[in-house]
Design a protein around this motif. Structure first.
Motif, mmCIF file in Angstrom:
data_model
loop_
_atom_site.group_PDB
_atom_site.id
_atom_site.type_symbol
_atom_site.label_atom_id
_atom_site.label_comp_id
_atom_site.label_asym_id
_atom_site.label_seq_id
_atom_site.Cartn_x
_atom_site.Cartn_y
_atom_site.Cartn_z
ATOM 1 N N SER A 136 0.824 -1.211 0.000
ATOM 2 C CA SER A 136 0.000 0.000 0.000
ATOM 3 C C SER A 136 0.859 1.262 0.000
ATOM 4 O O SER A 136 0.468 2.263 -0.596
ATOM 5 N N ILE A 148 3.608 1.736 -1.575
ATOM 6 C CA ILE A 148 4.044 1.996 -2.948
ATOM 7 C C ILE A 148 2.879 2.475 -3.806
ATOM 8 O O ILE A 148 2.962 3.471 -4.519
ATOM 9 N N ILE A 149 1.751 1.742 -3.712
ATOM 10 C CA ILE A 149 0.590 2.082 -4.542
ATOM 11 C C ILE A 149 0.083 3.482 -4.221
ATOM 12 O O ILE A 149 -0.113 4.311 -5.120
ATOM 13 N N LEU A 150 -0.121 3.766 -2.933
ATOM 14 C CA LEU A 150 -0.655 5.074 -2.570
ATOM 15 C C LEU A 150 0.359 6.175 -2.863
ATOM 16 O O LEU A 150 0.001 7.253 -3.330
ATOM 17 N N GLN A 210 2.565 6.230 -5.216
ATOM 18 C CA GLN A 210 2.563 6.474 -6.655
ATOM 19 C C GLN A 210 1.301 7.229 -7.067
ATOM 20 O O GLN A 210 1.354 8.166 -7.855
ATOM 21 N N ALA A 211 0.164 6.838 -6.483
ATOM 22 C CA ALA A 211 -1.105 7.457 -6.882
ATOM 23 C C ALA A 211 -1.184 8.903 -6.420
ATOM 24 O O ALA A 211 -1.720 9.754 -7.120
ATOM 25 N N TRP A 212 -0.652 9.205 -5.248
ATOM 26 C CA TRP A 212 -0.813 10.550 -4.703
ATOM 27 C C TRP A 212 0.278 11.507 -5.160
ATOM 28 O O TRP A 212 0.049 12.695 -5.317
ATOM 29 N N VAL A 223 -8.934 -0.189 -1.870
ATOM 30 C CA VAL A 223 -7.626 0.430 -2.129
ATOM 31 C C VAL A 223 -7.595 0.970 -3.556
ATOM 32 O O VAL A 223 -7.115 2.080 -3.805
ATOM 33 N N VAL A 263 -7.114 4.885 -4.858
ATOM 34 C CA VAL A 263 -6.152 5.322 -5.865
ATOM 35 C C VAL A 263 -6.871 6.122 -6.956
ATOM 36 O O VAL A 263 -6.240 6.835 -7.729
ATOM 37 N N ALA A 274 -1.641 3.851 -12.445
ATOM 38 C CA ALA A 274 -1.642 4.097 -10.998
ATOM 39 C C ALA A 274 -1.560 2.792 -10.217
ATOM 40 O O ALA A 274 -1.155 2.774 -9.065
ATOM 41 N N ILE A 275 -1.993 1.690 -10.870
ATOM 42 C CA ILE A 275 -1.998 0.416 -10.161
ATOM 43 C C ILE A 275 -0.845 -0.434 -10.669
ATOM 44 O O ILE A 275 -0.946 -1.090 -11.680
ATOM 45 N N SER A 276 0.258 -0.391 -9.967
ATOM 46 C CA SER A 276 1.410 -1.174 -10.403
ATOM 47 C C SER A 276 1.271 -2.597 -9.868
ATOM 48 O O SER A 276 0.292 -2.939 -9.209
ATOM 49 N N ASP A 335 2.579 -3.859 -7.527
ATOM 50 C CA ASP A 335 2.621 -3.935 -6.070
ATOM 51 C C ASP A 335 1.231 -4.113 -5.472
ATOM 52 O O ASP A 335 1.093 -4.454 -4.304
ATOM 53 N N MET A 336 0.204 -3.863 -6.294
ATOM 54 C CA MET A 336 -1.166 -4.129 -5.856
ATOM 55 C C MET A 336 -1.283 -5.574 -5.384
ATOM 56 O O MET A 336 -2.021 -5.874 -4.448
ATOM 57 N N ILE A 354 -0.412 -6.153 -1.856
ATOM 58 C CA ILE A 354 -1.507 -5.818 -0.933
ATOM 59 C C ILE A 354 -2.505 -6.970 -0.875
ATOM 60 O O ILE A 354 -2.899 -7.417 0.196
#
Lengths: 323, 379
Positions: free
Chosen positions: A105, A107-109, A111-113, B32, B36, B329-331, B333-334, B337
């Protein structure tokens, strides 16, 4: 004089490198003393680091960053508690889960933010904790021996470093001199006895986990807001596990924990400093060996070859009220 | 002390509850995705299409699944003996070392069908040895297997980095990896099986290791439920006291279980090393050992469940790559999670929904769950 300065520099970086270990190690101490294994130190540090750097750069305040780091880290600690205390799940499984959720999370957040490849924006002055220069540090720097020690080792660290080292006597005091500490140790050794005395096992353990969350949050904030000036993905890089190793090495005692973390921090600092240059008497030591040394030492210790590490007796076992 | 929960029909126990746990994990993952700023339903469609829409996708899905079958079986074999082997990652890494030694020595002289069995043995032996030390320390010195195996993951990583930037690296090369293997150490692909069904495959690394994985899954089933050793392992896993009373040697059973687990973990390395990359590079395991934990828990430690869970995770890996392409946005790495959430809900919170389901079943037919159900409600 040169070699003396080199030693002071290595010791200085020892302190800097051992602070996150120390905070995480003390964090683990609270939860393990209360009978909850916590493999998730790594993950909680990581979310703390991310939340801290993200909030600090958005709100332009280091304090808000620290607060956010602690808050999110405590939230993850509560998730661990919910699974392992309330639902009596396997504590190790839950800890592993938390590490993965944290790793993914952040990494994902991130990257998204911020869209900077999982990084948070570089923190500006005022968004991170600055070094505190003690009075007279510059003036005494030229004094031989004592001067550099005062100026480099004692002065010139951020507030979180002093906080970490202050937590050592504080934790000792809480653990061995307060009612909460006594009960916490009891619940880690024999929860049934605590329950019989009319004290809630679950609530005690939850409180211990809150302490854990606070400390891992600060540890994370230190990584991203003091050591680095921004969050980088996977920046904990196994420190949570080294802290766990240090905790075992310290036999679950706060003062020992400090020395264990300083030792592991020193190994790290020495590995960076030496970079493969030969040591006197020993010859060239591979960097990888120095890096693996904390783990090797922990394995050797756990195997009972240097003293015996005896964990809290009820550790890892969910408490079930007798039906 | 009685078991806290009443019995459920088998299909609910092995089908419904895992399905509910899994759904909750995916719903949380969906949140999640929303956080995003993407549509989780569209993401799910892209993911499934990416994994199963084209022949190449299917081949990649099965390639990843192969890896996870090995690591999932590895975790499961230890878990049946109530040993939590977090060291699958390190054992697989060291297994890769065994393969490298075999391939680098013989790839210029022998054909693949001679090297392959040798590599299987080498991978299994190296993995088993890396599992042996923590097992020995647990059995003889009482050190905690979880901590020791975690430490051994890090030690394995250090050892491999040391070798890959040193002895195993070809002279003059900068990259920390072995030289590329010659044709003798390349495994035949299985893509033609999918092409039989009319799908076109451009290039996918699905190889003969997939069949090996299925064979190993069968052998693990045979071991756990049809042999004396498996029975002893399960006995020890249920109650070490009972096992001791029955005269089962604690040391022998712990060490055997961990070595088998390590061997399966080591064999995982065959798939990426000999089937795909044709070299051993730094961090080639890249978390597959940890995925094994999720796979084993989701498959409820049964080989059939593990194969299905491995295919699901293979789908996540392959579909996730497509997803990262469509939704930047969703690499990938999702997946980490999702993996964490699956471990949380299928592992640690396994029993969260149980009481409710029991109450539900009890309200339909109290007989089906027995009288205990009334007690189970409050538990």
């Amino acid at each position: 004089m040169d070699s003396f300065n080199a030693i002071v520099q290595v010791l200085d970086s020892t302190i800097r490198l051992s602070v996150p270990l120390l905070l995480a190690c003390l964090a683990g101490l609270y939860s393990e003393r209360a009978g909850i294994f916590d493999i998730g130190l790594e993950g909680k540090m990581l979310v703390g680091a991310f939340a801290g750097a993200a909030a600090a750069s958005v709100f332009h305040s280091a304090l808000i960053g620290l607060g956010m780091a602690v808050l999110i880290s405590v939230a993850f600690a509560m998730a661990h508690g919910f699974a392992s205390i309330t639902h009596r799940g396997n504590q190790i499984v839950s800890g592993v889960a938390i590490n993965f959720v944290a790793a993914g999370s952040t990494i994902i957040l991130g990257q998204a933010w911020f869209s900077q490849g999982g990084r948070t924006p570089a923190l500006q002055p005022g968004e991170r904790f600055e070094a505190i220069v003690w009075p007279g540090a510059e003036a005494v720097r030229s004094v031989p021996i004592l001067g550099p020690i005062y100026a480099e080792l004692i002065s010139g660290h951020s507030i979180l470093v002093y906080f970490a080292f202050a937590m050592v006597p504080f934790t000792w005091w809480v653990l061995f001199r307060t009612r909460f500490g006594l009960r916490m140790r009891a619940v880690g050794e024999n929860p049934a006895a605590v329950d019989t005395a009319g004290i809630s096992v679950a609530w005690l353990r939850y409180r211990a986990l809150i302490c854990t969350g606070v400390l891992t949050g600060v540890a994370g904030a230190y990584l991203s807001m003091v050591q680095n000036g921004g969050f980088v993905k996977d920046m904990t890089a196994g420190k949570g596990y080294i802290a766990l190793a240090a905790l075992i090495f310290a036999k679950w005692k706060p003062v020992n924990a400090m020395f264990a973390c300083l030792l592991f921090g020193f190994l790290d600092a020495a590995a960076i400093r030496l970079q493969g240059s030969p040591l006197p008497f020993i010859g060239k030591v591979p960097v990888q060996f120095m890096q693996a040394l904390p783990y090797i030492l922990t394995v050797v210790l756990l195997a009972g070859f240097i003293g015996k590490a005896i964990p809290p007796r009820a550790g890892g076992v969910p408490y079930v009220k007798e039906r | 002390m009685s078991t806290p929960y009443a019995k459920l029909p088998a299909w609910a126990d092995y089908g419904l509850i895992p399905l509910i746990n899994l759904s909750v994990a995916f719903i949380v993952a969906g949140f999640v995705v929303m956080l995003v700023g993407e549509n989780p339903f569209r993401a799910a469609v892209i993911l499934v299409e990416g994994a199963f829409g084209k022949g190449t996708g299917i081949a990649f899905t099965l390639f990843y699944a192969t890896t996870f079958i090995f690591t999932g079986l590895s975790v499961a074999v230890a878990a049946h003996c109530s040993l939590f082997n977090i060291g699958t990652e390190g054992q697989a890494y060291i297994g890769g070392l065994g393969i490298a030694l075999v391939c680098l020595s013989f790839d210029s002289v022998l054909p693949w069908w001679v090297i392959f069995p040798m590599a299987i043995v080498a991978a299994a032996v190296f993995g088993a040895l890396w599992g042996f030390i923590p097992a020995y320390l647990q059995a003889k010195r009482g050190s905690h297997i979880v901590i020791t195996t975690i430490m051994f993951n890090f030690i394995a990583a250090s050892v491999m980095v040391y070798l890959l930037v040193g002895a195993l690296k070809p002279a003059g090369s900068q990259a920390p990896q072995t030289r590329n293997f010659l044709a003798g150490a390349e495994l035949p692909k299985l893509n033609w099986i999918i092409e039989l069904f009319g799908a076109k495959i451009r290039s996918a690394p699905l190889n003969i290791c997939f069949l090996l994985a299925l064979v190993m899954a069968f052998l693990v089933w045979l071991l756990i439920w049809r042999t004396k050793l498996g029975y002893e392992m399960r006995t020890y896993g249920h109650s070490p006291k009972a096992a001791r009373y029955a005269g089962i040697s604690e040391t022998r059973i712990i060490i055997t279980a961990m070595m088998l687990s390590g061997a399966l973990a080591g064999m995982m390395a065959l798939n990426p090393v000999m089937g795909d990359q044709h070299n051993v590079a730094i961090d080639f395991v890249s978390g597959a050992g940890y995925v094994g934990i999720a796979v084993a828990l989701m498959g409820r430690l049964h080989p059939v469940g593990i194969v299905l869970a491995a295919i699901l995770f293979g789908m996540l890996y392959q579909g996730g790559a497509e997803l990262a392409f469509e939704m930047p946005a969703i690499s990938r790495d999702m997946i980490v999670i999702i993996q964490g959430l699956v471990i949380l809900f299928a592992g640690a919170l396994e029993h969260m929904f149980r009481p409710y389901i029991q109450a539900l079943f009890a309200s339909f037919s109290p007989k089906a769950v027995g009288l205990e159900a009334v007690k189970g409600k409050g538990a």
